[in-house]
Scaffold this active site. Structure first.
Site, PDB file in Angstrom:
ATOM      1  N   GLY A  48     121.092 187.885 -36.482  1.00  0.00           N
ATOM      2  CA  GLY A  48     122.435 187.496 -35.815  1.00  0.00           C
ATOM      3  C   GLY A  48     123.109 186.373 -36.260  1.00  0.00           C
ATOM      4  O   GLY A  48     122.333 185.426 -36.437  1.00  0.00           O
ATOM      5  N   LEU A 104     119.049 180.423 -35.096  1.00  0.00           N
ATOM      6  CA  LEU A 104     119.169 179.542 -36.554  1.00  0.00           C
ATOM      7  C   LEU A 104     119.540 178.182 -36.291  1.00  0.00           C
ATOM      8  O   LEU A 104     119.553 177.347 -37.165  1.00  0.00           O
ATOM      9  CB  LEU A 104     120.136 180.440 -37.465  1.00  0.00           C
ATOM     10  CG  LEU A 104     119.739 181.848 -37.846  1.00  0.00           C
ATOM     11  CD1 LEU A 104     120.607 182.549 -38.596  1.00  0.00           C
ATOM     12  CD2 LEU A 104     118.316 181.504 -38.810  1.00  0.00           C
ATOM     13  N   HIS A 145     123.117 187.377 -27.427  1.00  0.00           N
ATOM     14  CA  HIS A 145     122.715 185.960 -27.662  1.00  0.00           C
ATOM     15  C   HIS A 145     123.747 185.534 -28.446  1.00  0.00           C
ATOM     16  O   HIS A 145     124.425 184.496 -28.314  1.00  0.00           O
ATOM     17  CB  HIS A 145     121.430 186.188 -28.468  1.00  0.00           C
ATOM     18  CG  HIS A 145     121.033 184.734 -29.136  1.00  0.00           C
ATOM     19  ND1 HIS A 145     119.986 184.177 -29.000  1.00  0.00           N
ATOM     20  CD2 HIS A 145     121.530 184.079 -30.319  1.00  0.00           C
ATOM     21  CE1 HIS A 145     119.866 182.966 -30.061  1.00  0.00           C
ATOM     22  NE2 HIS A 145     120.939 183.056 -30.551  1.00  0.00           N
TER      23      HIS A 145
END
Ligand code: NI
Length: 192
Positions: A48, A104, A145
């Site tokens: 994502g 990330l 998230h």
């Protein structure tokens, strides 16, 4: 298609609330931007990516929460790519799911969080179409998230203050080097 640089903490744009995409912004240019975000997500690799992570403070995200993996343990690419613009959670289940999350934008950090197991999300596609869809299990974790990113919230902000400050100290010292999506073979969590 293009791979975009992914911002990592403590970049200030990651702490800002994103604004809704305006009616006049829907169209092919927005679709192109979202496919660049998708390419960036797959390359990282991640499951994502929210627009603020690439420095774009608009409410949109890409995700592919397919749990199938190839023989080499990597997630298959573009199995179930979803592009969500102006997403809103309109209903959430009371029962929770506990999942180890990575991000990330927060390399080398993993933490367990509990989130509703099912969420009903209303969103637009890049061309302006309207959708409503239940996300359940891992996809529900991913979409929640990514929606935190739209509020300027990253996972270190949801962790304990101690764990957060320890992490930020390591970043400051350069122990954690700006490489987004670094490999962490010990963790089974997913990088969102
Ligand atoms: Ni993230």
């Amino acid at each position: 298609m293009a791979i975009l640089p992914i911002l990592t903490v403590p970049h200030p744009l990651l702490l800002q609330k994103a604004r809704p995409v305006r009616e006049d912004e829907f169209g092919p240019a927005l679709a192109k931007h979202l496919s660049d975000m998708a390419e960036t997500m797959y390359a990282a690799p991640g499951v994502g990516l929210a627009a603020p992570q690439v420095g774009d403070l608009r409410r949109m995200l890409v995700m592919d929460a397919t749990e199938d993996k190839d023989d080499d343990g990597k997630r298959e690419q573009a199995k179930n790519l979803q592009l969500l613009v102006n997403p809103e959670i309109v209903e959430r289940s009371r029962d929770k799911l506990r999942w180890e999350e990575g991000c990330l934008s927060v390399p080398e950090f993993w933490e367990y969080f509990e989130r509703p197991r099912r969420v009903l999300v209303r969103y637009r596609d890049p061309l302006g179409g309207r959708h409503e869809e239940w996300f359940e299990g891992f996809p529900a974790i991913v979409v929640q998230h990514e929606m935190d990113h739209l509020e300027g919230v990253v996972i270190i902000d949801k962790a304990s203050r101690l764990k957060r400050s320890r992490y930020l100290k390591k970043v400051k010292k350069g122990v954690i080097g700006g490489e987004a999506g670094s490999e962490d073979a010990d963790s089974e969590g997913a990088t969102l």
